[in-house]
Design a protein around this motif. Structure first.
Motif, short mmCIF file in Angstrom:
data_model
loop_
_atom_site.label_atom_id
_atom_site.label_comp_id
_atom_site.label_asym_id
_atom_site.label_seq_id
_atom_site.Cartn_x
_atom_site.Cartn_y
_atom_site.Cartn_z
N GLY A 61 0.79 -1.23 0.00
CA GLY A 61 0.00 0.00 0.00
C GLY A 61 0.82 1.27 0.00
N GLU A 62 2.16 1.14 0.00
CA GLU A 62 2.97 2.35 0.00
C GLU A 62 3.76 2.45 -1.30
N VAL A 63 4.01 3.71 -1.71
CA VAL A 63 4.73 3.93 -2.96
C VAL A 63 6.21 4.13 -2.63
N GLN A 64 7.05 3.30 -3.25
CA GLN A 64 8.49 3.49 -3.12
C GLN A 64 8.96 4.09 -4.44
N ALA A 65 9.21 5.41 -4.46
CA ALA A 65 9.63 6.07 -5.70
C ALA A 65 11.11 5.82 -5.91
N SER A 66 11.54 5.73 -7.18
CA SER A 66 12.94 5.46 -7.54
C SER A 66 13.58 4.43 -6.62
N PRO A 67 13.10 3.19 -6.65
CA PRO A 67 13.66 2.18 -5.73
C PRO A 67 15.13 1.88 -6.07
N THR A 68 15.94 1.65 -5.05
CA THR A 68 17.36 1.33 -5.26
C THR A 68 17.48 -0.15 -5.62
N PRO A 69 18.64 -0.56 -6.22
CA PRO A 69 18.79 -1.96 -6.63
C PRO A 69 18.66 -2.96 -5.48
N ASP A 70 18.88 -2.52 -4.24
CA ASP A 70 18.79 -3.50 -3.14
C ASP A 70 17.36 -3.63 -2.60
N PHE A 71 16.39 -2.95 -3.23
CA PHE A 71 15.00 -3.08 -2.81
C PHE A 71 14.53 -4.52 -3.03
N VAL A 72 13.99 -5.16 -1.98
CA VAL A 72 13.59 -6.57 -2.09
C VAL A 72 12.13 -6.67 -2.53
N LEU A 73 11.91 -7.41 -3.62
CA LEU A 73 10.57 -7.57 -4.18
C LEU A 73 9.83 -8.68 -3.46
N ALA A 74 8.49 -8.55 -3.42
CA ALA A 74 7.68 -9.62 -2.83
C ALA A 74 6.45 -9.81 -3.71
N ALA A 75 5.88 -11.01 -3.67
CA ALA A 75 4.66 -11.28 -4.43
C ALA A 75 3.60 -10.28 -4.01
N GLY A 76 2.88 -9.71 -5.00
CA GLY A 76 1.86 -8.71 -4.70
C GLY A 76 2.34 -7.30 -4.96
N ASP A 77 3.67 -7.10 -5.05
CA ASP A 77 4.19 -5.77 -5.35
C ASP A 77 3.87 -5.42 -6.81
N LEU A 78 3.63 -4.13 -7.03
CA LEU A 78 3.40 -3.67 -8.40
C LEU A 78 4.57 -2.81 -8.82
N LEU A 79 5.20 -3.15 -9.97
CA LEU A 79 6.29 -2.33 -10.48
C LEU A 79 5.73 -1.37 -11.52
N VAL A 80 6.11 -0.12 -11.43
CA VAL A 80 5.74 0.84 -12.46
C VAL A 80 6.99 1.03 -13.32
N VAL A 81 6.87 0.63 -14.61
CA VAL A 81 8.06 0.58 -15.46
C VAL A 81 7.86 1.52 -16.66
N VAL A 82 8.91 2.27 -16.98
CA VAL A 82 8.87 3.19 -18.11
C VAL A 82 9.86 2.70 -19.17
N GLY A 83 9.44 2.69 -20.45
CA GLY A 83 10.35 2.27 -21.50
C GLY A 83 9.64 2.27 -22.84
N THR A 84 10.32 1.76 -23.88
CA THR A 84 9.68 1.58 -25.18
C THR A 84 8.79 0.36 -25.08
N SER A 85 7.89 0.19 -26.04
CA SER A 85 6.97 -0.94 -25.88
C SER A 85 7.69 -2.27 -26.03
#
Lengths: 160, 401
Positions: free
Chosen positions: A123-147
């Motif tokens: 339920g919290e937004v982690q803006a610009s996460p660092t590479p050591d940020f640990v992912l867990a099931a249920g997390d949503l990644l917001v990704v920017v790039g070409t299609s």
């Protein structure tokens, strides 16, 4: 946004908002830690049509689902002037190879060219996460790039 | 050796029966308290089956039941909740006292039970069952409703009122003079204020003393402290129940939550024994003569509780359906009415008929309360539809839903 906070002695606390359509929606946070999602009745604003107990996992996922849409819309708006760049959201699914591993281990940027600009976790937004940020099931990644880059990113997340 | 065997068999049989009664109550969504009382009436003095050899144990166990009931009541609300609750809802709280204690006192006076009897019956009809009310509210999915904080605030106020009432009652039952009574009131006011201040300022210190990571150590410390405080309070003529209650208020925060969780099963066991023993000591033959009065009291005080909740909810801007829900949630009387009657009967300062009237009254109210809470909404819908179609439907539901 105006959140009403009402103490419920002996039970916990109720936090709710009044939507523009006139309905009350919010949560009852029990003292022992569980959450109920509450939605007011249409014909009786004092009463609730639903009072749904949620586990912490479920509550976090609902929070991410509701929050991500808003964030993605805002980012898309910001990138409107850059043709070819889009924003998409990816769910870290249960069973994903990166459930429990750090963001750095995905090597997302070097492999797909797309970058993770935010993670919605519990339920919290982690803006610009660092590479050591640990992912867990249920997390949503917001990704920017070409299609194409985003398609690759989706594959990476699913299959490693 | 032989006696122990018989005692075990008797106790086991009684608890098994209570378990069966509790299961029956659960099936109908009722509070098990009235069935425990009926169970006690059935077993005991003048009942169908006399239990012998258990008196000593059941007497101590039911005392422990009262201590645990009051300890848990104290744990339920933090000192902060009590103080803010009192500030916000004192008007509704005072109305609650006036409307609901007067009928009990009046009937006691009419029956010639004197001022002491009136004081006891005032308490019996005043205090709602916070246990039944909380269960009804959560079972019916009303935790998120707007009227719920109002209902809880009234229950919180009653909690505080008990802290003043119980020491006064104990003093009066002990036969103190008017000056002595005043002194008891003074002392109890000072002690309650002191405990609230201690709980607000140094609640974490009290909690830290009692708290322990180890469940077993925690349980023993808690029960030990509660019984010790209760016993000391009892020797000081302040009533064991009040001591335990104040200890419960002093323990706060996470410690209080853990304590409630650890104590709940024990409370259920000993409180059940307390209700049965109360029923045991009530002669079923004494019920029919007071049945009429019990029904009158039940009808009047159901109406007065609904009026209290209605008025309090209306002040918070709640619509009529919510007001009816608030009022009906408060109707149930239960454990604390029996605790009050139990104190009175044990002291021997009142006529034994009080036990019969209190039992019958609680039997009716503990069953009537949850039923009224359930039918409040449909009844209000019926009434609103009859008085005019302008409410609810027309402005509420958007077209083309």
């Amino acid at each position: 946004m105006n959140v009403d906070e009402v103490p419920l002695p002996g039970i916990g606390v109720r936090r709710d908002i009044e939507t523009s359509s006139g309905r009350r929606i919010g949560i009852v946070a029990h003292r022992e830690g569980s959450l109920d999602l509450i939605i007011s009745a249409a014909n009786d604003p004092d009463a609730c049509v639903a009072s749904i107990p949620l586990t912490p996992d479920e509550a976090a996922t609902i929070g991410n689902l509701l929050g991500a849409r808003h964030l993605v819309a805002r980012l898309t708006e910001e990138h409107r002037d850059l043709p070819g760049v889009t924003t998409r959201q990816f769910l870290v699914e249960r069973g994903s190879p990166f459930d429990g591993r750090s963001l750095g281990e995905t090597r997302m940027r070097s492999r797909s060219g797309a970058s993770v600009v935010a993670v919605l976790s519990s339920g919290e937004v982690q803006a610009s996460p660092t590479p050591d940020f640990v992912l867990a099931a249920g997390d949503l990644l917001v990704v920017v790039g070409t299609s194409e880059g985003l398609d690759t990113a989706a594959k990476i997340l699913r299959h490693g | 050796m032989h006696n122990t065997a018989i005692s075990l068999i008797e106790l086991g049989a009684v608890l098994l029966c209570l378990g069966a009664l509790g299961r029956l109550a659960g099936r109908f969504g009722l509070s098990p308290i009235p069935l425990y009382l009926v169970g006690g009436l059935f077993f005991g003095q003048g009942g169908f089956l006399a239990l012998e050899g258990l008196e000593r144990f059941s007497e101590v166990a039911s005392e422990i039941g009262v201590v645990l009931l009051l300890l848990m009541l104290g744990l339920e609300y933090s000192a902060k909740e009590l103080v803010t609750g009192m500030r916000q809802s004192w008007m509704a709280g005072v109305l609650d006292i006036v409307l609901n204690s007067v009928p009990g006192a009046a009937v006691a006076l009419l029956l010639g039970w004197g001022p002491v009897g009136a004081l006891v019956m005032a308490g019996v009809t005043y205090i709602s069952s916070s246990g039944i009310a909380a269960k009804v509210i959560s079972d019916l999915g009303r935790l998120g409703n707007r009227e719920t904080p109002t209902v809880l605030a009234i229950l919180v106020f009653e909690d505080l009122a008990m802290a003043i009432y119980l020491p006064v009652l104990t003093a009066v039952l002990a036969g103190l003079s008017f000056a002595g009574g005043l002194q008891a009131v003074g002392i109890s006011l000072v002690v309650v204020t002191l405990v609230l201040v201690v709980a607000l300022r140094w609640g974490n210190v009290v909690s830290a003393i009692v708290d322990s990571k180890d469940r077993e150590v925690f349980l023993l410390t808690l029960i030990g402290a509660a019984l010790l405080v209760a016993g000391l309070a009892s020797t000081l003529q302040v009533s064991a129940a009040v001591g335990a209650f104040l200890l419960g208020i002093a323990i706060s925060g996470a410690t209080a939550e853990n304590a409630s969780r650890v104590l709940e099963p024990l409370r259920d066991l000993f409180a059940a024994i307390f209700f049965v023993v109360f029923g045991l000591n009530t002669d079923p033959a004494s019920i029919p003569p007071v049945l009429g009065w019990a029904v009158v009291l039940a009808l009047v005080t159901a109406a007065t509780k609904i009026a209290t909740g209605w008025w309090a909810a209306a002040r918070q801007g709640i619509k009529p359906r919510g007001r009816a829900r608030a009022g009906s949630a408060l109707v149930a009387r239960g454990e604390f009415s029996i605790v009050i009657a139990g104190l009175a009967v044990a002291s021997g300062a009142v006529v034994p008929e009080i036990a019969a009237l209190a039992t019958t009254y609680v039997l009716i109210m503990a069953i009537l309360g949850p039923i009224l809470a359930r039918i409040a909404e449909p009844v209000m819908d019926l009434l609103l539809r009859r008085t005019g179609p302008k409410t609810g439907r027309a402005d509420g539901i958007p077209a083309g839903r």
